[in-house]
Motif scaffolding. Structure first.
Motif, PDB file in Angstrom:
ATOM      1  N   TYR A  41       0.826  -1.209   0.000  1.00  0.00           N
ATOM      2  CA  TYR A  41       0.000   0.000   0.000  1.00  0.00           C
ATOM      3  C   TYR A  41       0.861   1.260   0.000  1.00  0.00           C
ATOM      4  CZ  TYR A  41      -3.345   3.563   1.362  1.00  0.00           C
ATOM      5  OH  TYR A  41      -4.110   4.708   1.384  1.00  0.00           O
ATOM      6  N   ILE A  42       1.947   1.246   0.758  1.00  0.00           N
ATOM      7  CA  ILE A  42       2.800   2.434   0.866  1.00  0.00           C
ATOM      8  C   ILE A  42       3.462   2.777  -0.466  1.00  0.00           C
ATOM      9  CG2 ILE A  42       4.900   3.339   1.947  1.00  0.00           C
ATOM     10  CD1 ILE A  42       4.123   1.701   4.457  1.00  0.00           C
ATOM     11  N   PHE A  43       3.944   1.760  -1.166  1.00  0.00           N
ATOM     12  CA  PHE A  43       4.732   2.020  -2.373  1.00  0.00           C
ATOM     13  C   PHE A  43       3.931   1.885  -3.673  1.00  0.00           C
ATOM     14  CE2 PHE A  43       7.830   0.573   0.843  1.00  0.00           C
ATOM     15  CZ  PHE A  43       8.610   1.713   0.901  1.00  0.00           C
ATOM     16  N   PHE A  44       2.791   1.192  -3.627  1.00  0.00           N
ATOM     17  CA  PHE A  44       1.951   1.048  -4.825  1.00  0.00           C
ATOM     18  C   PHE A  44       0.489   1.337  -4.481  1.00  0.00           C
ATOM     19  CE2 PHE A  44       5.447  -2.053  -4.986  1.00  0.00           C
ATOM     20  CZ  PHE A  44       6.149  -1.572  -6.089  1.00  0.00           C
ATOM     21  N   PRO A  45       0.212   2.519  -3.947  1.00  0.00           N
ATOM     22  CA  PRO A  45      -1.150   2.788  -3.453  1.00  0.00           C
ATOM     23  C   PRO A  45      -2.215   2.793  -4.534  1.00  0.00           C
ATOM     24  CG  PRO A  45       0.170   4.798  -3.460  1.00  0.00           C
ATOM     25  CD  PRO A  45       1.099   3.674  -3.784  1.00  0.00           C
TER      26      PRO A  45
END
Length: 241
Positions: free
Chosen positions: A229-233
């Motif tokens: 989620y943090i890097f590919f939201p």
């Protein structure tokens, strides 16, 4: 033979009793509908407070486990409120306070500040969560501004468990998470429980990991989940994906 009919007062009393029971049942159901999400937020708050106590007593793995449970509760309370049409200002404030307690204070204690620089980092982390909750509003429907603090907490928690409490690595990641939370970039509302079936499977897997899995496997699961989620939201977790 004459049949004695019951007094009309008995019928009136029975009718009033039946109506009062119906009214009471309807009021109880309405109370449950309005406060179901608030109860979940309270459970998240209790997890956060319990995690703080565990941190203060050196029970860091227990504190991490409680934060993972709080992460699941936080994802659930918004979905419950929306599904039951029970969103309210009070519920939003309670949710923010629970998030600040669990994903701000309790998570910052995992950094175990033993010196001035460590203490400043912990304070900065708490202030970043505070700013993220209080001052950042995207103004765009279904979008958040700044990394949502539950995911930063989940990443730190998973890292702590998986590395056996490597504080140097943990503090480096905490610094990066501070930058992600205050940079005001846009993140989608993932709506895990209201979106695609695969997201619900991920959530169900998180529950199973907390209940039945070992520390290392569960921490790896949450580490991958939060990192995705943090890097590919938008690519993975947008409600439209």
């Amino acid at each position: 033979m004459w049949m004695l009919s019951p007094p009309s007062g008995v019928f009136q009393y029975t009718k009033k009793l039946f109506l009062s029971e119906q009214t009471g049942r309807a009021q109880a159901l309405e109370f449950v509908r309005k406060n179901a999400a608030n109860a979940i937020s309270m459970a998240n708050l209790i997890m956060g407070l319990s995690s703080i106590l565990c941190n203060l007593n050196g029970l860091y793995y227990c504190a991490c486990w409680l934060l993972l449970i709080g992460f699941l509760l936080d994802l659930a309370d918004g979905a419950v409120a929306r599904q039951l049409n029970a969103c309210s200002a009070l519920g939003a404030k309670l949710d923010d306070f629970a998030d600040f307690t669990s994903f701000g204070l309790a998570t910052a204690l995992l950094l175990q500040a033993h010196g001035i620089l460590d203490g400043l980092l912990s304070i900065a982390y708490v202030l970043a969560v505070f700013a993220r909750l209080c001052f950042f509003s995207s103004g765009i429907l279904f979008m958040s501004r700044g990394l949502p603090c539950p995911y930063a907490s989940s990443l730190l928690t998973g890292t702590y468990i998986l590395t056996g409490g490597n504080l140097v690595l943990l503090r480096m990641i905490a610094l990066v998470m501070i930058l992600f939370m205050v940079d005001q970039g846009f993140y989608p509302h993932d709506k895990v429980l209201e979106s695609q079936p695969w997201k619900k499977v991920v959530y169900a897997g998180g529950i199973l990991m907390v209940l039945f899995s070992s520390y290392s496997i569960a921490s790896l699961y949450y580490l991958i989940w939060s990192s995705s989620y943090i890097f590919f939201p938008v690519a993975l977790w947008s409600s439209k994906v």
